[in-house]
Design an enzyme around this catalytic site. Structure first.
Site, PDB file in Angstrom:
ATOM      1  N   CYS A 406       0.828  -1.210   0.000  1.00 25.36           N
ATOM      2  CA  CYS A 406       0.000   0.000   0.000  1.00 25.36           C
ATOM      3  C   CYS A 406       0.865   1.265   0.000  1.00 25.36           C
ATOM      4  O   CYS A 406       0.459   2.296  -0.552  1.00 25.36           O
ATOM      5  CB  CYS A 406      -0.900   0.027   1.230  1.00 25.36           C
ATOM      6  SG  CYS A 406      -2.194  -1.227   1.273  1.00 25.36           S
ATOM      7  N   MET A 407       2.037   1.196   0.615  1.00 24.31           N
ATOM      8  CA  MET A 407       2.871   2.387   0.780  1.00 24.31           C
ATOM      9  C   MET A 407       3.872   2.586  -0.349  1.00 24.31           C
ATOM     10  O   MET A 407       4.758   3.444  -0.228  1.00 24.31           O
ATOM     11  CB  MET A 407       3.606   2.308   2.124  1.00 24.31           C
ATOM     12  CG  MET A 407       2.680   2.359   3.326  1.00 24.31           C
ATOM     13  SD  MET A 407       3.551   2.427   4.897  1.00 24.31           S
ATOM     14  CE  MET A 407       4.371   0.827   4.908  1.00 24.31           C
TER      15      MET A 407
END
Length: 415
Positions: A406-407
Site C-alpha cells: 500500500c505504501m
C-alpha cells in the site's frame, strides 16, 4: 550506490520484476493533524505516533535503497510535487483541479489567493490543508499510501479516481505530477484518465505479467471503474486478459492487495476466506475479436482457476495467518497479505504477522528482520536466487490500515 543511467519513466512488466524505482511518502505534518474529531472523516481507525511511524518508514526506504542499489531508487511524492510546482502553470492546474474535483469545498472563493502561493506554500496547503488565509481544507494523511494514487502497467499509467472525498486531493496531486513534472515529459501520452463517474484506486490492480492484470471490484473501485480500466488496458497496452475479482464491499478488504499479493511469479500470499474459500466471484474480461467496445466476461470458479487458465502456470498459495482461521483474520487486518516484492522471492511485510512468516518459511523463504538484512547486505543487493522474507517493524504504520505494498507505487521494474 551505483551510477547507472536513468531508468525508464514508466515500466512495470510484472508485480515481482526487480525493482528499479518507487514512489513513497514518509508521514509528515499532515499525519500529526489527524485527531479523534476528524479521524473517521480522514479514513483512520486510530491515531499514529508520528515520530515512530516516520522511523519505521525510513527503514523501509533504506531497505529499498540497499536492495535496488541506485541513488534514485526511491522518490518522495512531495518532492515530485514541489518540483512540478516550480512551474506557474502547474500551480494553476493544481488549484483548478481542486476546484473542479471538490466543488463542495468552495475553493473558488480563494482561487486568486491559492494561485498566488509559491511552491512551498502550495505544497503545504496540498498536504496539510493549511494556508495563510481562512480556506477550509483537510490534511491528506492517506498520501502515505501512494499505491492508490495510480497504477503503472507496462509503459502506461492509470490515474486513480478516489472513491472518497478525503482522498480526492491526492488524485489531483498525481494528475499534476504526471502532467507537469519534467520526469514524465516523454510519456505524457501514456497517461490514462478514466471517466469522472467511476472510481478506481491503484491498490486494486496487480500486474501478473505483460499479458495479464488483476483488478478488484471493491469498496474503492466500482464495476464501472473495472470495465473502464479494462477497456483502456486492452486497447492501449499489451494486456490481453483482465481478471476481475468481486470483493466484499468492506473496510477490512478495501482493495484486492489487502487479500492477495505476489511473492514471486508463481507464489502468492492470500487471505483464504476470500481467495480460496469463496467461489464464483472471478471473471476474465477480454475484447471480443479485438474490439474493446465489446467486452466479454467469462466466469471462473476461483481466482486460482482464472490465473492458471490465462497464464498456463501453476501457482502456490501461502496462507496469510497460516492454518488457524482466527490468526488469518487477525493478520489480514494488520496487512499480513499485503507484501511488497522488491524482486522475485524478496518480499517485505510487517513483523507482527508471525504466522504468515511461518507459512512463508515453510514455503522455503529465509525470514529476517529489516535491520539484520541491512546490516548483512549493506549496499550490496542479495543474490537473485535467494528467497527472503523481510520483517519490517510496523507497529505504528500498521495502525493506518495499509502494508508495504500500500505504501509503495513502483514506476519501473526490469523484466
Amino acid at each position: 550506490m551505483s551510477a547507472e543511467p536513468a531508468v525508464a519513466p514508466l515500466h512495470i512488466p510484472s508485480e515481482t520484476g526487480p525493482l528499479q524505482q518507487v514512489v513513497v511518502h514518509t508521514p509528515g505534518e499532515e499525519m500529526a493533524l489527524v485527531s479523534p474529531e476528524n479521524a473517521e472523516e480522514l479514513l483512520f481507525d486510530d491515531i499514529l505516533f508520528v515520530e515512530e511511524a516516520r522511523e519505521e518508514h525510513a527503514t523501509l526506504v533504506r531497505l529499498f535503497q540497499a536492495a535496488v542499489g541506485r541513488d534514485d531508487a526511491v522518490l518522495q511524492v512531495t518532492a515530485l510535487l514541489h518540483e512540478a510546482f516550480d512551474a506557474d502553470e502547474a500551480r494553476t492546474a493544481f488549484v483548478d483541479g481542486l476546484i473542479e474535483r471538490m466543488p463542495y469545498r468552495n475553493f473558488e472563493a480563494y482561487e486568486s489567493e491559492l494561485k498566488g502561493l509559491d511552491a512551498d506554500g502550495l505544497l503545504r496547503f496540498a498536504t496539510t490543508g493549511q494556508a495563510p488565509f481562512p480556506v477550509t481544507a483537510l490534511p491528506t494523511p492517506n498520501l502515505m499510501f501512494t499505491r492508490d494514487l495510480s497504477a503503472v502497467v507496462g509503459g502506461h499509467v492509470l490515474l486513480s479516481h478516489a472513491a472518497t472525498a478525503a482522498r480526492a486531493p491526492e488524485s489531483v496531486i498525481m494528475e499534476t505530477i504526471y502532467a507537469h513534472h519534467p520526469r514524465f515529459d516523454e510519456v505524457r501520452e501514456n497517461v490514462i484518465e478514466l471517466p469522472d463517474d467511476v472510481s478506481f484506486e491503484g491498490g486494486d490492480l496487480l500486474v501478473v505479467d505483460e499479458r495479464v492484470v488483476l483488478i478488484g471490484q471493491s469498496e474503492r473501485t466500482s464495476l464501472g471503474g473495472v470495465l473502464a480500466a479494462a477497456r483502456e488496458l486492452l486497447e492501449r497496452t499489451s494486456v490481453e486478459h483482465v481478471i476481475m475479482v468481486n470483493l466484499p464491499k468492506a473496510r477490512y478488504c478495501m482493495h484486492l492487495d489487502t487479500v492477495f499479493t505476489f511473492a514471486d511469479p508463481e507464489t502468492c500470499v492470500v487471505f483464504p476466506p476470500i481467495i480460496e474459500d469463496a467461489q464464483d466471484h472471478t471473471f476474465v474480461i477480454e475484447a471480443v475479436d479485438g474490439d474493446t467496445s465489446d467486452l466479454r466476461l467469462r466466469p471462473r470458479r476461483t481466482l486460482r482457476e482464472a490465473l492458471e487458465d490465462v497464464t498456463g502456470r501453476t501457482y502456490s498459495f501461502v496462507k496469510c495467518g497460516g492454518d488457524d482461521p482466527v490468526r488469518q483474520r487477525r493478520e489480514q487486518w494488520t496487512d499480513g497479505a499485503n507484501l511488497f516484492a522488491i524482486r522475485p522471492g524478496l518480499v517485505v511485510g510487517y513483523d507482527r504477522n508471525r504466522a504468515t512468516y511461518d507459512a512463508l518459511r515453510a514455503e522455503g523463504f529465509h525470514v529476517v528482520d529489516a535491520e539484520s538484512f541491512l546490516d548483512f547486505y549493506g549496499d550490496t543487493a542479495p543474490s537473485s536466487d535467494a528467497r527472503i522474507a523481510v520483517r519490517l517493524s510496523g507497529n505504528e504504520l500498521s495502525r493506518g490500515r495499509g502494508g508495504p505494498r500500500c505504501m509503495t507505487m513502483p514506476l519501473a521494474r526490469t523484466a
